[in-house]
Design an enzyme around this catalytic site. Structure first.
Site, PDB file in Angstrom:
ATOM      1  N   THR A  12       0.774  -1.235   0.000  1.00 35.64           N
ATOM      2  CA  THR A  12       0.000   0.000   0.000  1.00 35.64           C
ATOM      3  C   THR A  12       0.815   1.301   0.000  1.00 35.64           C
ATOM      4  O   THR A  12       1.970   1.337   0.387  1.00 35.64           O
ATOM      5  CB  THR A  12      -0.999  -0.027   1.189  1.00 35.64           C
ATOM      6  OG1 THR A  12      -1.653  -1.285   1.202  1.00 35.64           O
ATOM      7  CG2 THR A  12      -1.996   1.065   1.160  1.00 35.64           C
ATOM      8  N   SER A  16      -7.987  -2.171   5.649  1.00 34.15           N
ATOM      9  CA  SER A  16      -7.587  -1.313   6.774  1.00 34.15           C
ATOM     10  C   SER A  16      -7.256   0.090   6.295  1.00 34.15           C
ATOM     11  O   SER A  16      -6.870   0.945   7.110  1.00 34.15           O
ATOM     12  CB  SER A  16      -6.342  -1.882   7.457  1.00 34.15           C
ATOM     13  OG  SER A  16      -6.595  -3.184   7.900  1.00 34.15           O
ATOM     14  N   GLY A  28       0.658  -0.001   5.394  1.00 32.55           N
ATOM     15  CA  GLY A  28       1.109  -0.798   6.544  1.00 32.55           C
ATOM     16  C   GLY A  28       0.184  -1.924   6.949  1.00 32.55           C
ATOM     17  O   GLY A  28       0.261  -2.388   8.089  1.00 32.55           O
TER      18      GLY A  28
END
Ligand code: GLY
Length: 603
Positions: A414, A487, A509
């Site tokens: 990401t 997330s 992360g």
């Protein structure tokens, strides 16, 4: 470890100019707590890039990508225009983290209000709940699932960006790809980080195209090597000229489907019909009051905002006198942060999944943020840790769920982009191909030229197990057409009283995006630290089990004090990549995370 900022090396390199834009200017396992949460390896610290501007600014994970966005903004482009140029460039220069073969969440504040553009990948129509189970009904090892065709979801990025551009673009779509096309044709210097990640990678070398393109007789291309990507240049040119549809049907689509379906390590179910059927969504962002701010983030399928705001909300009931001293967070504060993270991750594991498939508890995701509920959850936090696996999901509003909680599993990869333009628009976009180098499948779009773009392994963000031993289903299980839980936490903050934009931020992360972003919000808005301090502060992460402290960033006494409170503590690299822009009386300031190669620019 300090190194020369990459940006200095890059800007000196070959006197590179964006001539095209100057023209524009004139116009693993499922065992709980095994998850690797810093999946893109560390490549050391660089100098934090600090900066100030008056009118517009862009922060991205690679200096060449930031520069592409800057040139677009300088040419009068909107934040969405700049994000498209940054993303095209990231596909080329930071291929390990994001690209046109993946998906993204774009959060935008404009004169049309707040919008959440959802370009998350979807599972192919043929996908079933046992996608990641072996013949014995057991979950595959993570990399066995990820580095294969079966992990590839329908890429959503380009259709989402095109939709955002139709609503918020100022410059022509075709102009936005010019910087990336030019650099793909002329070559760009392989960055230190890309080199490090290539060197440490095994599965990418098994892909014939990638092995030939990113390696020289098995050796990772060295830092500074001028890498041309003619296949990507040709693909981006087609997208620029013909729009996103050229990616979803025709030669590029045929090539993608063939690579996925014929992958030697595991065939995937992606079809041409899946590609044609993909639809981006525009969702209602969730804006949550916190202190004197409205913190706005992405709704499910992201778990980011809800989990972050649970952490922030619970901490309001657990004040400490000295949360941070001399750049180190106090043990008292760390203990509370860890415990509320345990509780919020327990809720996340049970409830959060694609809202088109799963109902919110009590019919509204905000039940998870109800102050009375959060007060009752915070009251669970005691002087000693509840320990590994000790936190259970709560029950907001007496809601009954038949679901089973999902075990922790790796979530990866990401990149994050923050942009403010000269027209009053603020943007936060987090973008991903999931793991570093995604499914480890390089696709040349059927061009037959060297290079190309990487396909995502986003489907491994689903639970590998569809249910638990008692036969209860898991909310985030694989289903056809479903978006995997994420997330990613693109975040925009506003002053509650004036409505003025305050900050744009986010990070890569995996699941630790949530901790990185939550802690950044606290450090910025509560502790009032400067942007460079906010992004540089040491990290602490738990998904409910062991506690990871960023290697060599905490005093040994801090580790032992946390152990004495019952935490199972160890150190590891926690490679965030926070990009932060904030509103100040003089204009805009910000900082890029020293753990990656980001840069901030503006005028
Ligand atoms: N694949 C990273 C995320 O969506 O959280």
């Amino acid at each position: 470890m300090q190194s020369t900022p990459l940006f200095l090396r890059c800007t000196k390199w070959k006197g590179f100019t964006f001539s095209a834009l100057l023209l524009l200017g004139s116009s693993g396992s499922l065992h709980a707590y095994d998850a690797a949460i810093a999946p893109e390896a560390s490549s050391g610290l660089t100098n934090t890039s600090v900066f100030q501007a008056q009118t517009f600014a862009v922060a991205a994970a690679n200096p060449l990508a930031t520069e592409a966005g800057y040139q677009i903004l300088r040419a009068g482009g909107s934040a969405v225009d700049a994000a498209i140029a940054v993303q095209a460039m990231l596909t080329l220069v930071e291929p390990q983290s994001s690209g046109i073969g993946g998906g993204a969440f774009l959060l935008l504040s404009s004169d049309q209000g707040m919008q959440a553009f959802d370009g998350r990948e979807t599972a192919p129509a043929a996908a079933t709940g046992d996608l990641f189970l072996n013949d014995d009904g057991e979950p595959l090892a993570f990399m066995e699932a990820a580095a294969s065709g079966r992990s590839v979801g329908v890429p959503g990025l380009l259709k989402m960006l095109e939709l955002a551009h139709q609503q918020h673009g100022v410059l022509d779509w075709s102009d936005l790809f010019a910087p990336a096309v030019q650099l793909a044709e002329e070559g760009f210097p392989v960055s230190a980080r890309l080199h490090t990640l290539l060197e440490g990678e095994t599965h990418l070398r098994e892909d014939p195209l990638a092995a030939a393109f990113y390696y020289d007789n098995g050796e990772a291309l060295p830092e500074g090597y001028i890498l041309k990507n003619p296949a990507l240049a040709a693909i981006l040119r087609q997208i620029a000229e013909q729009g996103s549809q050229v990616f979803y049907q025709g030669d590029i689509a045929d090539d993608m489907v063939n690579r996925v379906q014929q992958h030697p390590a595991g065939s995937g179910g992606l079809t041409l019909e899946d590609l044609l059927a993909y639809q981006p969504a525009v969702r209602e962002p969730i804006c949550t009051p916190w202190k004197v701010y409205d913190v706005c983030g992405f709704p499910p399928p992201s778990s980011g905002h809800l989990t972050i705001m649970q952490v922030l909300g619970m901490l309001e009931y657990l004040p400490v006198d000295t949360p941070v001293h001399n750049g180190e967070q106090s043990v008292d504060w760390l203990h509370r942060f860890i415990e509320v993270a345990r509780l919020s991750f327990a809720d996340r594991a049970l409830y959060i999944a694609d809202p088109d498939f799963v109902e919110a508890p009590g019919g509204d995701w905000n039940t998870l943020l109800n102050p009375r509920y959060l007060a009752s959850r915070a009251a669970i936090v005691g002087d000693q840790s509840m320990g590994n696996g000790g936190a259970q999901a709560g029950n907001p509003q007496e809601f009954f769920t038949a679901y089973a909680p999902q075990s922790d599993q790796p979530e990866y990869g990401t990149s994050h982009i923050s942009i403010v333009d000269g027209m009053g628009n603020a943007l936060a976009m987090t973008t991903t191909i999931e793991a570093a180098f995604g499914a480890r499948i390089l696709a040349d779009g059927g061009t037959g030229l060297a290079g190309g773009y990487l396909l995502n392994n986003e489907l491994t963000d689903f639970s590998f197990r569809p249910g638990d031993a008692e036969g209860r289903l898991i909310a985030n299980r694989v289903e056809p057409g479903k978006r995997p839980r994420s997330s990613m936490s693109p975040t925009l903050v506003f002053d509650t009283e004036t409505g003025e934009w305050v900050a744009s931020l986010g990070s890569p992360g995996g699941a630790a995006i949530i901790h990185y972003t939550a802690r950044s919000l606290i450090a910025l808005l509560d502790w009032q630290l400067a942007p460079s301090e906010v992004v540089g502060l040491p990290h602490t992460v738990t998904l409910g089990g062991p506690v990871w402290l960023e290697t060599d960033r905490f005093a040994p006494e801090t580790l032992s004090a946390l152990e004495a409170l019952g935490h199972d503590v160890s150190e590891r690299d926690l490679t965030s990549g926070i990009q932060l822009l904030i509103n100040i009386p003089e204009g805009i300031t910000g900082a890029a995370d020293p753990r990656r190669e980001g840069r901030v620019m503006g005028d």
